[in-house]
Scaffold this motif. Sequence first.
Motif, PDB file in Angstrom:
ATOM      1  N   UNK A  39      41.144  73.634 123.398  1.00 38.05           N
ATOM      2  CA  UNK A  39      40.272  72.578 122.886  1.00 38.05           C
ATOM      3  C   UNK A  39      39.290  72.135 123.972  1.00 38.05           C
ATOM      4  N   UNK A  40      38.230  71.471 123.545  1.00 40.40           N
ATOM      5  CA  UNK A  40      37.280  70.906 124.504  1.00 40.40           C
ATOM      6  C   UNK A  40      37.991  69.910 125.415  1.00 40.40           C
ATOM      7  N   UNK A  41      38.912  69.160 124.848  1.00 36.55           N
ATOM      8  CA  UNK A  41      39.644  68.153 125.624  1.00 36.55           C
ATOM      9  C   UNK A  41      40.408  68.796 126.778  1.00 36.55           C
ATOM     10  N   UNK A  42      41.024  69.961 126.521  1.00 35.03           N
ATOM     11  CA  UNK A  42      41.768  70.630 127.596  1.00 35.03           C
ATOM     12  C   UNK A  42      40.834  71.161 128.677  1.00 35.03           C
ATOM     13  N   UNK A  43      39.696  71.696 128.274  1.00 38.55           N
ATOM     14  CA  UNK A  43      38.715  72.151 129.273  1.00 38.55           C
ATOM     15  C   UNK A  43      38.297  70.991 130.161  1.00 38.55           C
ATOM     16  N   UNK A  44      37.956  69.876 129.515  1.00 45.03           N
ATOM     17  CA  UNK A  44      37.471  68.699 130.246  1.00 45.03           C
ATOM     18  C   UNK A  44      38.511  68.188 131.237  1.00 45.03           C
ATOM     19  N   UNK A  45      39.768  68.130 130.828  1.00 42.38           N
ATOM     20  CA  UNK A  45      40.796  67.481 131.643  1.00 42.38           C
ATOM     21  C   UNK A  45      41.397  68.377 132.715  1.00 42.38           C
ATOM     22  N   UNK A  46      41.342  69.699 132.562  1.00 43.09           N
ATOM     23  CA  UNK A  46      42.129  70.562 133.447  1.00 43.09           C
ATOM     24  C   UNK A  46      41.319  71.476 134.363  1.00 43.09           C
ATOM     25  N   UNK A  47      40.024  71.601 134.147  1.00 46.83           N
ATOM     26  CA  UNK A  47      39.266  72.633 134.866  1.00 46.83           C
ATOM     27  C   UNK A  47      38.641  72.139 136.174  1.00 46.83           C
ATOM     28  N   UNK A  48      38.574  73.049 137.147  1.00 47.15           N
ATOM     29  CA  UNK A  48      37.879  72.782 138.412  1.00 47.15           C
ATOM     30  C   UNK A  48      36.387  73.073 138.277  1.00 47.15           C
ATOM     31  N   UNK A  49      36.063  74.020 137.396  1.00 41.64           N
ATOM     32  CA  UNK A  49      34.675  74.423 137.152  1.00 41.64           C
ATOM     33  C   UNK A  49      34.456  74.408 135.640  1.00 41.64           C
ATOM     34  N   UNK A  50      33.353  73.808 135.218  1.00 44.51           N
ATOM     35  CA  UNK A  50      33.011  73.796 133.784  1.00 44.51           C
ATOM     36  C   UNK A  50      31.579  74.285 133.635  1.00 44.51           C
TER      37      UNK A  50
END
Length: 532
Positions: free
Chosen positions: A187-198
């Motif tokens: 989900x977008x939420x997981x990308x936002x909360x867990x990534x070092x690079x977006x």
Amino acid sequence: MKIIVTDEVAQEGLALLQQDPRVQLDVRLGLKKEELYSIIGDYDVIITRSGTTVDKPLLDAATKLKMVARAGVGVDNVDVDYASSKGVIVVNAPFGNTNSAAEHAMALLLSFCRNVTKANTSLKGGAWKRAPFTGYELKGRKAGVIGLGKVGGRVATRLKAFECDVIACDPYIAEKRAHDLGVRLVTLDEVVKTCDIITVHTPLTDETRDMIGKKELAAMKEGVIIINAARGGIINEEAMLEALDSGKVAGAAFDVWSQEPPDSETLKKLIGHEKMVVTPHLGANTFEAQVNVAVDVSREIIHYLNEQPVDNALNIPRFDASLMDQMRPYLTLMNVLADFAIQLVGSNLNKITFSYTGSLAQHDCTPITVSGLAALLNRRVEQEVNMVNAQLVADRMGIVVEEAKSSQSEAFSNMITLTIEGSGEKRLISGTLFEGVPRVVKLRDYQMDFRPEEHMLLLAYGDRPGMIGRIGTILGEHDINIGSMNLGRREKKGEAMVILSLDSQVSPEVVEKVKAATDATFIKPLYLVTAK
């Protein structure tokens, strides 16, 4: 066909058009709005990049315009909806700069991580400093790709090559694509909360505008790195500036802006920020990409001239690219059926039903339906009707359009049936393909089997001896040769339906003689442009 080019486009692409004797190509760069408005009415096609705004006033002035060709991916500068209402096709070049855009996103990321721009400026200024420019490695970092389309998929592959742990968010792709790329869909939420690079790689739409704003930035990890080489406005720039100032975001690299050229104070501060690596929308600016997009849109224009399907039209229903070769013959079949059927209808159209049976029904048949609808309406209205505006024209005329599908076919692996209902009359025609060639296999409730030809004569009469001879005699007396004949009937000495393929046109006088000689209850000469 007259074509105007209003932005810088690679000559290699334009050469395809210049070699075509049907094309008059005018390159007019740097025109002011008023100048363009005053001359656009003379042109059938406009080729642009991002420097020309194709809006309502321009489209209203472009009275002959049939196509807007955007030599690039984005169409932010084109009012696609209004173009559709006027029947103007909008094409772009979605693949030509794919590699270029993906490589630029990686260049931005690497430039930030290794302080390339700062170190470059420092060294050229005469200093030899190394410690201030200590950077970050990509290996082992968690990277989130938002939008796993053509560009995003390539970026994901490259991030994996740098040994990143890559996840992706894209609600519009199949899980198989993510699996093939070796990427986990989240989900977008997981990308936002867990990534070092977006990194974002979506088009700019109402859904994606400000997709990354204050709320999303606040939920991110401390020290996140953000890349935008897609479209300005996907990331809220004011919120981005605040996140950089607060230190929440370690740094960012942008190639695109909500306003180009940037003019607002927010954008000026963002561009000048010490934690930003910036470029002036260079994602597609490689020599290879410029040639590719120019060639792609030029080929689309030639396809249109040759009455072939336009693969990259944004406002025409089209098949999945993998199905195009398989489905193209059915577009031809539908156009022939429509050309045939509309000539049998004498009243206003009330309802049109497109039916698909057999394995064909397992696919999205919308492009075939819209193509058939356009072919029908072109025989009935003064304005030009095409796959862009066919449904809009039908709606305005109050015509009900339906589509029906069944995997069960009567006698053929695939069959298309077109049913037209008017005031007190109903016409039905069914067709299929034999070795790729259109064949009509049913008219009304008569089983038939014939290949549509340019000139044909259809008649129904009481079946009795000598009728075929009478028809042949009359046609022979007027030097009209019969190429083939197909007879359908329900029972002996009942009503018969005959379709004749002829070598030349039948005059109204000859039609009347045949009608009188056979006591025909229905007779109609047909001219099929699509069967030439």
